[in-house]
Design a protein around this motif. Structure first.
Motif, PDB file in Angstrom:
ATOM      1  N   GLY A  19       0.819  -1.199   0.000  1.00  9.18           N
ATOM      2  CA  GLY A  19       0.000   0.000   0.000  1.00  9.18           C
ATOM      3  C   GLY A  19       0.857   1.255   0.000  1.00  9.18           C
ATOM      4  N   PRO A  20       0.237   2.432  -0.064  1.00  5.61           N
ATOM      5  CA  PRO A  20       0.989   3.696  -0.063  1.00  5.61           C
ATOM      6  C   PRO A  20       1.481   4.061   1.334  1.00  5.61           C
ATOM      7  N   ARG A  21       2.436   4.966   1.386  1.00  3.04           N
ATOM      8  CA  ARG A  21       2.918   5.607   2.616  1.00  3.04           C
ATOM      9  C   ARG A  21       3.475   4.583   3.610  1.00  3.04           C
ATOM     10  N   GLN A  22       4.434   3.798   3.162  1.00  2.00           N
ATOM     11  CA  GLN A  22       5.098   2.857   4.058  1.00  2.00           C
ATOM     12  C   GLN A  22       5.955   3.617   5.069  1.00  2.00           C
ATOM     13  N   ASP A  23       5.841   3.235   6.337  1.00  2.00           N
ATOM     14  CA  ASP A  23       6.666   3.832   7.384  1.00  2.00           C
ATOM     15  C   ASP A  23       6.695   2.879   8.571  1.00  2.00           C
ATOM     16  N   LEU A  24       7.215   3.346   9.690  1.00  2.00           N
ATOM     17  CA  LEU A  24       7.360   2.484  10.864  1.00  2.00           C
ATOM     18  C   LEU A  24       6.022   1.933  11.326  1.00  2.00           C
ATOM     19  N   GLU A  25       4.977   2.749  11.256  1.00  2.00           N
ATOM     20  CA  GLU A  25       3.644   2.300  11.693  1.00  2.00           C
ATOM     21  C   GLU A  25       2.935   1.477  10.635  1.00  2.00           C
ATOM     22  N   HIS A  26       3.337   1.632   9.373  1.00  2.00           N
ATOM     23  CA  HIS A  26       2.697   0.917   8.267  1.00  2.00           C
ATOM     24  C   HIS A  26       3.771   0.268   7.394  1.00  2.00           C
ATOM     25  N   PRO A  27       4.402  -0.797   7.870  1.00  2.00           N
ATOM     26  CA  PRO A  27       5.490  -1.405   7.097  1.00  2.00           C
ATOM     27  C   PRO A  27       5.047  -1.956   5.749  1.00  2.00           C
ATOM     28  N   LEU A  28       3.771  -2.310   5.603  1.00  2.00           N
ATOM     29  CA  LEU A  28       3.239  -2.785   4.327  1.00  2.00           C
ATOM     30  C   LEU A  28       2.476  -1.695   3.590  1.00  2.00           C
ATOM     31  N   GLY A  29       2.554  -0.462   4.085  1.00  2.00           N
ATOM     32  CA  GLY A  29       1.784   0.629   3.519  1.00  2.00           C
ATOM     33  C   GLY A  29       0.363   0.634   4.059  1.00  2.00           C
ATOM     34  N   VAL A  30      -0.316   1.751   3.889  1.00  2.00           N
ATOM     35  CA  VAL A  30      -1.703   1.858   4.342  1.00  2.00           C
ATOM     36  C   VAL A  30      -2.566   0.869   3.559  1.00  2.00           C
ATOM     37  N   GLY A  32      -2.009  -2.245   3.368  1.00  2.00           N
ATOM     38  CA  GLY A  32      -1.190  -3.377   2.953  1.00  2.00           C
ATOM     39  C   GLY A  32      -1.423  -4.675   3.697  1.00  2.00           C
ATOM     40  N   PRO A  33      -1.729  -4.649   5.014  1.00  2.00           N
ATOM     41  CA  PRO A  33      -1.948  -5.920   5.718  1.00  2.00           C
ATOM     42  C   PRO A  33      -3.038  -6.793   5.107  1.00  2.00           C
ATOM     43  N   ALA A  34      -3.986  -6.188   4.376  1.00  2.00           N
ATOM     44  CA  ALA A  34      -5.027  -6.999   3.724  1.00  2.00           C
ATOM     45  C   ALA A  34      -4.438  -7.972   2.728  1.00  2.00           C
ATOM     46  N   LEU A  35      -3.254  -7.647   2.185  1.00  2.00           N
ATOM     47  CA  LEU A  35      -2.600  -8.551   1.245  1.00  2.00           C
ATOM     48  C   LEU A  35      -2.155  -9.840   1.912  1.00  2.00           C
ATOM     49  N   MET A  36      -1.866  -9.768   3.203  1.00  2.09           N
ATOM     50  CA  MET A  36      -1.292 -10.914   3.904  1.00  2.09           C
ATOM     51  C   MET A  36      -2.314 -11.704   4.708  1.00  2.09           C
ATOM     52  N   GLU A  37      -3.586 -11.400   4.554  1.00  2.00           N
ATOM     53  CA  GLU A  37      -4.600 -12.095   5.344  1.00  2.00           C
ATOM     54  C   GLU A  37      -4.759 -13.553   4.942  1.00  2.00           C
ATOM     55  N   TRP A  38      -4.161 -13.966   3.843  1.00  2.00           N
ATOM     56  CA  TRP A  38      -4.117 -15.393   3.509  1.00  2.00           C
ATOM     57  C   TRP A  38      -3.083 -16.118   4.360  1.00  2.00           C
ATOM     58  N   PHE A  39      -2.037 -15.401   4.771  1.00  2.00           N
ATOM     59  CA  PHE A  39      -0.895 -15.995   5.460  1.00  2.00           C
ATOM     60  C   PHE A  39      -1.074 -16.034   6.975  1.00  2.00           C
ATOM     61  N   PHE A  40      -1.708 -15.020   7.544  1.00  2.00           N
ATOM     62  CA  PHE A  40      -1.801 -14.908   8.998  1.00  2.00           C
ATOM     63  C   PHE A  40      -2.485 -16.097   9.683  1.00  2.00           C
ATOM     64  N   PRO A  41      -3.490 -16.752   9.072  1.00  2.00           N
ATOM     65  CA  PRO A  41      -4.105 -17.893   9.760  1.00  2.00           C
ATOM     66  C   PRO A  41      -3.302 -19.193   9.679  1.00  2.00           C
ATOM     67  N   THR A  42      -2.226 -19.246   8.898  1.00  2.00           N
ATOM     68  CA  THR A  42      -1.544 -20.511   8.660  1.00  2.00           C
ATOM     69  C   THR A  42      -0.758 -20.981   9.875  1.00  2.00           C
ATOM     70  N   ARG A  43      -0.513 -22.261   9.887  1.00  2.00           N
ATOM     71  CA  ARG A  43       0.310 -22.835  10.953  1.00  2.00           C
ATOM     72  C   ARG A  43       1.730 -22.277  10.903  1.00  2.00           C
ATOM     73  N   LEU A  44       2.240 -22.072   9.689  1.00  2.00           N
ATOM     74  CA  LEU A  44       3.588 -21.529   9.560  1.00  2.00           C
ATOM     75  C   LEU A  44       3.693 -20.165  10.222  1.00  2.00           C
ATOM     76  N   TRP A  45       2.750 -19.282   9.939  1.00  2.00           N
ATOM     77  CA  TRP A  45       2.798 -17.942  10.545  1.00  2.00           C
ATOM     78  C   TRP A  45       2.734 -18.023  12.064  1.00  2.00           C
ATOM     79  N   ARG A  46       1.838 -18.857  12.577  1.00  2.00           N
ATOM     80  CA  ARG A  46       1.706 -18.958  14.031  1.00  2.00           C
ATOM     81  C   ARG A  46       2.987 -19.525  14.653  1.00  2.00           C
ATOM     82  N   ARG A  47       3.597 -20.485  13.975  1.00  2.00           N
ATOM     83  CA  ARG A  47       4.854 -21.019  14.482  1.00  2.00           C
ATOM     84  C   ARG A  47       5.942 -19.950  14.492  1.00  2.00           C
TER      85      ARG A  47
END
Length: 215
Positions: A19-30, A32-47
């Motif tokens: 997303g736009p405006r990447q900074d310390l508070e928004h490392p994936l941009g404003v 951007g975390p919606a892009l990773m919502e496929w990954f966050f529930p996985t066992r790998l991410w939790r591990r």
């Protein structure tokens, strides 16, 4: 020769990898975390977060594959941290705390020299100032016959694609629209660069598309 692989690179439907405006508070941009919502529930991410449980479906399987057979990583500077310009000091040691998930040598592209940084768990960051090909050469040497994973961000992946240096590219296409940010493939003629879509697979929260550079 060891391959240069991109894995689990999340992409919005309108083609943005951050997303736009990447900074310390928004490392994936404003947004951007919606892009990773496929990954966050996985066992790998939790591990990786020191937690138990997590889903073990297709998304997790393909995320796990991205760590198999990897002997070194390459990252753009933004993937290491939000600091811009000359390093004011060496206190910033990455986004991941004392034990990053890489557990291999990691080569960080930068215009500004910095001493190598050894972390817990086997990760050692090396800062490369003489370009993408030098970073790839050093990473391949360090990987000792294993493959090298290109972790991003968007500008770094584009550089390696434009140079025809990426052998395999796994995109996790998310059903979201960002509208602005960092566009991954705009202006790149992938067929002319030798890339073709090899296959695709539906996961629980992303469509996984695999591109390969023709020999």
């Amino acid at each position: 020769m060891a391959k240069l692989r991109v894995h689990s690179f999340a992409l919005s439907l309108d083609g943005y990898g951050a997303g736009p405006r990447q900074d310390l508070e928004h490392p994936l941009g404003v947004g951007g975390p919606a892009l990773m919502e496929w990954f966050f529930p996985t066992r790998l991410w939790r591990r990786m977060q020191g937690q138990d449980g997590g889903e073990t479906g297709v998304d997790n399987e393909l995320a796990e594959q991205g760590f198999a057979g990897i002997g070194a990583w390459i990252l753009g500077r933004n993937m290491f941290g939000p600091v811009r310009g000359p390093w004011p000091d060496e206190r910033w040691q990455g986004w991941w705390g004392e034990e990053p998930p890489y557990r291999t040598p990691v080569f960080v592209l930068t215009h500004h020299p910095r001493h190598s940084l050894r972390m817990a768990g086997g990760t050692e960051f090396h800062f490369v100032t003489d370009g993408i090909e030098a970073a790839l050469r050093q990473a391949r040497e360090a990987a000792d016959g294993l493959d090298v994973r290109l972790g991003g961000g968007v500008a770094t992946v584009r550089e390696y694609l434009r140079a025809g240096l990426v052998d395999e590219l796994h995109l996790a296409l998310r059903p979201v629209l960002l509208g602005s940010g960092e566009h991954l493939l705009g202006g790149l003629d992938l067929p002319a660069l030798g890339y073709a879509c090899e296959h695709q697979r539906m996961g629980e929260r992303a469509c996984h598309v695999f591109l390969r550079k023709r020999g």
